[in-house]
Design an enzyme around this catalytic site. Structure first.
Site, PDB file in Angstrom:
ATOM      1  N   GLY A  46       0.839  -1.191   0.000  1.00 45.65           N
ATOM      2  CA  GLY A  46       0.000   0.000   0.000  1.00 45.65           C
ATOM      3  C   GLY A  46       0.874   1.240   0.000  1.00 45.65           C
ATOM      4  N   GLN A  51       2.853   9.925   1.988  1.00 43.35           N
ATOM      5  CA  GLN A  51       4.213   9.360   2.047  1.00 43.35           C
ATOM      6  C   GLN A  51       5.108   9.870   0.932  1.00 43.35           C
ATOM      7  OE1 GLN A  51       2.422   5.227   2.446  1.00 43.35           O
ATOM      8  NE2 GLN A  51       4.323   4.946   3.555  1.00 43.35           N
ATOM      9  N   CYS A  91       6.054  -0.389   7.557  1.00 39.17           N
ATOM     10  CA  CYS A  91       5.675   0.803   6.796  1.00 39.17           C
ATOM     11  C   CYS A  91       6.876   1.259   5.976  1.00 39.17           C
ATOM     12  CB  CYS A  91       5.254   1.914   7.764  1.00 39.17           C
ATOM     13  SG  CYS A  91       4.759   3.435   6.937  1.00 39.17           S
ATOM     14  N   LEU A  92       6.629   1.631   4.733  1.00 47.66           N
ATOM     15  CA  LEU A  92       7.716   2.112   3.874  1.00 47.66           C
ATOM     16  C   LEU A  92       8.321   3.397   4.434  1.00 47.66           C
ATOM     17  CD1 LEU A  92       6.065   1.412   0.410  1.00 47.66           C
ATOM     18  CD2 LEU A  92       7.915   0.117   1.496  1.00 47.66           C
ATOM     19  N   HIS A 133      -4.342   1.369   7.909  1.00 40.83           N
ATOM     20  CA  HIS A 133      -2.964   1.910   7.947  1.00 40.83           C
ATOM     21  C   HIS A 133      -2.826   3.095   6.977  1.00 40.83           C
ATOM     22  CE1 HIS A 133       1.595   1.077   7.964  1.00 40.83           C
ATOM     23  NE2 HIS A 133       1.454   1.843   6.894  1.00 40.83           N
ATOM     24  N   GLU A 134      -3.398   2.961   5.777  1.00 38.05           N
ATOM     25  CA  GLU A 134      -3.261   4.023   4.766  1.00 38.05           C
ATOM     26  C   GLU A 134      -4.111   5.252   5.115  1.00 38.05           C
ATOM     27  OE1 GLU A 134      -0.832   3.545   3.063  1.00 38.05           O
ATOM     28  OE2 GLU A 134      -0.684   1.360   2.964  1.00 38.05           O
ATOM     29  N   HIS A 137      -2.291   7.322   7.486  1.00 37.51           N
ATOM     30  CA  HIS A 137      -1.294   8.200   6.844  1.00 37.51           C
ATOM     31  C   HIS A 137      -1.933   9.511   6.381  1.00 37.51           C
ATOM     32  CE1 HIS A 137       2.459   5.962   6.637  1.00 37.51           C
ATOM     33  NE2 HIS A 137       1.905   4.918   6.065  1.00 37.51           N
TER      34      HIS A 137
HETATM   35  O1  GNR Z   1       4.122  -2.723   2.569  1.00 41.12           O
HETATM   36  C1  GNR Z   1       3.491  -2.564   3.627  1.00 41.12           C
HETATM   37  N1  GNR Z   1       3.220  -3.646   4.402  1.00 41.12           N
HETATM   38  C2  GNR Z   1       2.380  -3.606   5.493  1.00 41.12           C
HETATM   39  C3  GNR Z   1       2.416  -4.687   6.371  1.00 41.12           C
HETATM   40  C4  GNR Z   1       1.572  -4.718   7.460  1.00 41.12           C
HETATM   41  C5  GNR Z   1       0.696  -3.683   7.681  1.00 41.12           C
HETATM   42  C6  GNR Z   1       0.675  -2.594   6.836  1.00 41.12           C
HETATM   43  C7  GNR Z   1       1.495  -2.568   5.747  1.00 41.12           C
HETATM   44  S1  GNR Z   1       1.449  -1.217   4.655  1.00 41.12           S
HETATM   45  C8  GNR Z   1       3.089  -1.215   4.070  1.00 41.12           C
HETATM   46  C9  GNR Z   1       3.280  -0.163   3.001  1.00 41.12           C
HETATM   47  C10 GNR Z   1       3.075   1.199   3.622  1.00 41.12           C
HETATM   48  O2  GNR Z   1       3.857   1.736   4.355  1.00 41.12           O
HETATM   49  N2  GNR Z   1       1.935   1.784   3.380  1.00 41.12           N
HETATM   50  O3  GNR Z   1       1.656   2.970   3.949  1.00 41.12           O
HETATM   51 NI    NI Z   2       2.781   3.015   5.793  1.00 44.14          NI
END
Ligand code: GNR
Ligand code: NI
Length: 171
Positions: A46, A51, A91-92, A133-134, A137
Site C-alpha cells: 500500500g 508518504q 511501513c515504507l 494503515h493508509e 497516513h
Molecule cells: O508494505 C506494507 N506492508 C504492510 C504490512 C503490514 C501492515 C501494513 C502494511 S502497509 C506497508 C506499506 C506502507 O507503508 N503503506 O503505507
Molecule cells: Ni505506511
C-alpha cells in the site's frame, strides 16, 4: 510514469493532514500511476499520497500475490463493523521495523475510484488492516503511534542515526 521519493519517520511532513480530492482529473490519475509504480518498486502492499509528500486523500493498495490487483482509493473512509485483529505491521516510511498493532477486524470502506465513481465494500483480514494503515497516513498518523512511546522513541532514534549516516555517505 515516475518513481517518487518516500518520506521517512520522523519527517514532520508525514504529520500533514491530507485534503479531500474535489475533482478526479488527469493530474490525479498521473499521481495514482506514479504511486502504483513507486509501491510496486518498493515493494509494498500500500502507499498513501502523504508518504510521497502530496497532501491529497489518495491511496493505492495491492495485497495480491501476483501484484496484479491494484486498488485505487480516492477520499477513502471507513466505518468499523466488528472484531479486533493483531498484525505485525511495517511501513515504507519506517523502513526495517515491525511491531504488533491492534486494529478493527471488519470494516465498511467507502471511496471513489480512478474514474471518479463512488463505491463501497466490506473488507477483512489484511485488506482491512492495510486500508486502516493508509487512512491513518492521510490523517498524519503512523503505525508507531499505535505502539508504546518507549518503542516509538527507540525506532525514532535509530532512524535519525541511520539518516545522518546516509547523509554523511552522500557527501
Ligand atoms: O508494505 C506494507 N506492508 C504492510 C504490512 C503490514 C501492515 C501494513 C502494511 S502497509 C506497508 C506499506 C506502507 O507503508 N503503506 O503505507
Ligand atoms: Ni505506511
Amino acid at each position: 510514469m515516475a518513481l517518487l521519493d518516500i518520506l521517512e519517520f520522523p519527517d514532520p511532513k508525514l504529520r500533514t493532514k491530507a485534503k479531500p480530492v474535489t475533482d478526479v482529473n488527469d493530474g490525479i490519475r498521473k499521481l495514482v500511476d506514479d504511486m502504483l509504480e513507486t509501491m510496486y518498486d518498493a515493494p509494498g502492499i500500500g502507499l498513501a499520497a502523504t508518504q510521497v509528500d502530496v497532501h491529497k486523500r489518495v491511496v493505492v493498495i495491492d495485497i495480491s500475490e501476483e501484484k496484479d490487483q491494484p486498488l485505487v482509493l480516492i477520499n477513502p473512509e471507513f466505518t468499523p463493523i466488528d472484531g479486533e485483529q493483531e498484525y505485525d505491521e511495517g511501513c515504507l516510511s519506517v523502513p526495517g521495523y515491525y511491531e504488533t498493532v491492534t486494529r478493527v477486524e471488519r470494516i465498511r470502506l467507502k471511496a471513489t475510484d480512478r474514474d471518479g465513481n463512488p463505491f463501497e465494500m466490506d473488507c477483512n483480514e489484511l485488506l482491512s488492516i492495510c486500508i486502516q494503515h493508509e487512512i491513518d497516513h492521510l490523517d498524519g498518523i503512523l503505525f508507531v503511534d499505535h505502539i508504546s512511546k518507549l518503542k516509538r522513541e527507540r525506532i525514532k532514534a535509530k532512524l535519525v542515526k541511520a539518516h545522518k549516516a546516509a547523509a554523511k555517505a552522500r557527501r
